[in-house]
Design an enzyme around this catalytic site. Structure first.
Site, PDB file in Angstrom:
ATOM      1  N   HIS A   1      36.655 -42.611 -21.682  1.00 49.24           N
ATOM      2  CA  HIS A   1      35.363 -42.337 -21.040  1.00 49.24           C
ATOM      3  C   HIS A   1      34.368 -41.777 -22.066  1.00 49.24           C
ATOM      4  O   HIS A   1      33.179 -42.133 -22.058  1.00 49.24           O
ATOM      5  CB  HIS A   1      35.541 -41.342 -19.896  1.00 49.24           C
ATOM      6  CG  HIS A   1      36.239 -41.905 -18.695  1.00 49.24           C
ATOM      7  ND1 HIS A   1      35.751 -42.999 -18.002  1.00 49.24           N
ATOM      8  CD2 HIS A   1      37.370 -41.532 -18.047  1.00 49.24           C
ATOM      9  CE1 HIS A   1      36.555 -43.276 -16.992  1.00 49.24           C
ATOM     10  NE2 HIS A   1      37.547 -42.404 -16.998  1.00 49.24           N
TER      11      HIS A   1
ATOM     12  N   GLU B   1      36.545 -47.201 -15.286  1.00 47.19           N
ATOM     13  CA  GLU B   1      37.972 -46.886 -15.309  1.00 47.19           C
ATOM     14  C   GLU B   1      38.749 -47.967 -16.056  1.00 47.19           C
ATOM     15  O   GLU B   1      39.662 -47.664 -16.829  1.00 47.19           O
ATOM     16  CB  GLU B   1      38.505 -46.735 -13.885  1.00 47.19           C
ATOM     17  CG  GLU B   1      37.945 -45.538 -13.131  1.00 47.19           C
ATOM     18  CD  GLU B   1      38.204 -44.225 -13.829  1.00 47.19           C
ATOM     19  OE1 GLU B   1      39.306 -44.054 -14.408  1.00 47.19           O
ATOM     20  OE2 GLU B   1      37.304 -43.359 -13.829  1.00 47.19           O
TER      21      GLU B   1
ATOM     22  N   ASP C   1      40.957 -47.393 -19.399  1.00 49.84           N
ATOM     23  CA  ASP C   1      42.356 -47.838 -19.478  1.00 49.84           C
ATOM     24  C   ASP C   1      42.585 -48.702 -20.714  1.00 49.84           C
ATOM     25  O   ASP C   1      43.595 -48.543 -21.432  1.00 49.84           O
ATOM     26  CB  ASP C   1      42.723 -48.643 -18.222  1.00 49.84           C
ATOM     27  CG  ASP C   1      43.055 -47.763 -17.037  1.00 49.84           C
ATOM     28  OD1 ASP C   1      43.168 -46.533 -17.205  1.00 49.84           O
ATOM     29  OD2 ASP C   1      43.193 -48.316 -15.920  1.00 49.84           O
TER      30      ASP C   1
ATOM     31  N   HIS D   1      43.107 -42.034 -21.932  1.00 47.67           N
ATOM     32  CA  HIS D   1      42.222 -42.613 -20.907  1.00 47.67           C
ATOM     33  C   HIS D   1      40.947 -41.785 -20.786  1.00 47.67           C
ATOM     34  O   HIS D   1      39.835 -42.333 -20.734  1.00 47.67           O
ATOM     35  CB  HIS D   1      42.958 -42.665 -19.561  1.00 47.67           C
ATOM     36  CG  HIS D   1      42.068 -42.988 -18.407  1.00 47.67           C
ATOM     37  ND1 HIS D   1      41.805 -44.286 -17.996  1.00 47.67           N
ATOM     38  CD2 HIS D   1      41.349 -42.187 -17.575  1.00 47.67           C
ATOM     39  CE1 HIS D   1      40.977 -44.258 -16.968  1.00 47.67           C
ATOM     40  NE2 HIS D   1      40.692 -43.006 -16.691  1.00 47.67           N
ATOM     41  N   GLU D   2      41.104 -40.464 -20.715  1.00 52.10           N
ATOM     42  CA  GLU D   2      39.919 -39.609 -20.624  1.00 52.10           C
ATOM     43  C   GLU D   2      39.044 -39.741 -21.862  1.00 52.10           C
ATOM     44  O   GLU D   2      37.813 -39.729 -21.779  1.00 52.10           O
ATOM     45  CB  GLU D   2      40.340 -38.148 -20.414  1.00 52.10           C
ATOM     46  CG  GLU D   2      41.106 -37.891 -19.132  1.00 52.10           C
ATOM     47  CD  GLU D   2      40.305 -38.257 -17.893  1.00 52.10           C
ATOM     48  OE1 GLU D   2      39.067 -38.100 -17.909  1.00 52.10           O
ATOM     49  OE2 GLU D   2      40.903 -38.714 -16.908  1.00 52.10           O
TER      50      GLU D   2
END
Length: 415
Positions: A282, A356, A360, A278-279
């Site tokens: 970004h 976000e 995801d 997930h990070e």
């Protein structure tokens, strides 16, 4: 009071009223759903944990409301209450008014006063709410040591930076605001570069990730995602809090990945990999770059606006000042700015939630969506995050999507 004073007061009061009403609405909504776990989480989160999260949310919101009232009162006291003019006059007895030393002293005083106003709420949050709900591990001695280190950094870095900015305003002619913007932007990029290796270690201990199996999985994920870092580290977040997290820090070649030790204690290897993916989402979607791309022109426009306002007598008189030097203008501008920008909060919150969702979706492609769901459920449970936020409050303030919406999207990606 002039027309600008009236506009400022109206926006400040309206913003405060909106914030308080939304927070009260949020608390009522959370408490109304306190006695039933949402169906999507009924099998994974016990009722006791759900009720604890509701009570934790209500406690934090109650303190947040008092904090918002105190912040608005502080702004009014410094502006229309004559507080900033009083500080200006007091330092005028020590330094030449409008000079570099006088300006630095004025701005530093405002910063110290703001910290003092916020301190009781920080203490109440840390040693009251966080302790009551089992999250706080901060001792008074560690809190004092952190405060001393923060004060030393503020003095060593902040005071010279203020002096530089004020010097630029007096030395660069009519376009001083452009040079202030360039210096401020450069400073922020420098901090991103040096934070991981020089500043963060002053507050926490960072050790290389020792779990060989987890390290191999993480490095394989990084290779698949095309991400290069300077290392994988575990931070002793448990010294201060039971909350868990993971993050990227640094910029360019100094990027590193940091796991809270509390996160590694709560999640299994599959779940850790999913959180990291997930990070990485970004990173892949360039969210940090996009935010910087927005911040840069926005901050330039704001400083250009300040460059115009500093020539307007009504700006100073409308905010309770008879003095009209650069340092006073800077203080007034940043004290008053939140009242004018509060209506933009829903826009920035929505943009953050979109990011976000994108992160995801990226994680679901690189790992298993079910693993990210499992990790999120554990984090919601262990961090006492409410599963039932008020929808309107969430739209205005929440940087992350509501738990039910986020999990439902991820579950749909499993098919």
């Amino acid at each position: 009071m002039n027309a600008f004073s009236l506009l400022f007061v109206c926006l400040l009061v309206a913003g405060l009223a909106a914030r308080l009403l939304l927070m009260r609405r949020h608390v009522r909504h959370v408490q109304a759903h306190r006695d039933r776990v949402p169906d999507a989480f009924a099998a994974s989160i016990p009722l006791a944990s759900h009720q604890r999260a509701a009570d934790y949310t209500a406690a934090r919101a109650g303190l947040g409301m008092r904090d918002a009232i105190a912040g608005a009162a502080f702004v009014l006291v410094l502006t229309l209450g004559g507080g900033l003019q009083f500080i200006h006059d007091a330092w005028s007895a020590v330094f030449a008014p409008g000079g570099l030393a006088h300006g630095v002293a004025l701005l530093a005083s405002v910063g110290v006063l703001g910290w003092l106003v916020e301190l009781p709420f920080v203490l109440a949050r840390t040693f009251g709410i966080e302790k009551r709900f089992g999250f706080n591990r901060m001792t008074p001695a560690l809190f004092a040591a952190d405060t001393a280190r923060e004060a030393a950094l503020a003095a060593l870095i902040g005071l010279p930076l203020l002096a530089l900015l004020l010097w630029l305003t007096s030395s660069m002619g009519e376009l001083w605001w452009f040079w202030v913007w360039a210096a401020w932007l450069g400073f922020n990029l420098l901090v991103m570069l040096i934070w991981p290796t020089f500043i963060a270690p002053l507050f926490n201990k960072f050790t290389p990730l020792a779990d060989a199996a987890l390290k191999a999985r993480v490095e394989a994920l990084l290779a698949r995602c095309g991400f290069q870092s300077k290392g994988l580290f575990v931070m002793d977040g448990s010294r201060r809090s039971a909350h868990g997290n993971a993050y990227f820090t640094g910029f360019g070649a100094s990027k590193r990945i940091v796991f809270f030790d509390t996160l590694l204690d709560k999640l299994n290897a599959d779940e850790v990999e999913a959180v990291l993916a997930h990070e990485l989402g970004h990173f892949r979607h360039r969210h940090i770059v996009k935010r910087l791309a927005l911040l840069a022109p926005t901050s330039l426009a704001l400083l250009a606006l300040l460059g115009w306002l500093i020539e307007q007598p009504w700006f100073f008189s409308g905010l309770g000042m008879s003095a009209s030097d650069t340092a006073s203008a800077l203080a007034l501008f940043f004290l008053a700015l939140p009242a004018f920008t509060f209506p933009l909060a829903p826009i920035f919150s929505h943009w953050s939630r979109v990011h976000e969702f994108e992160a995801d979706a990226y994680a679901a492609r690189q790992t298993r969506a079910a693993d990210l769901v499992a990790a999120l459920v554990k984090l919601y449970r262990d961090n006492a995050s409410t599963l039932t936020p008020d929808p309107l409050y969430s739209r205005v303030f929440d940087s992350h999507p509501p738990a039910a919406v986020r999990v439902a999207r991820l579950q749909a990606m499993q098919h």
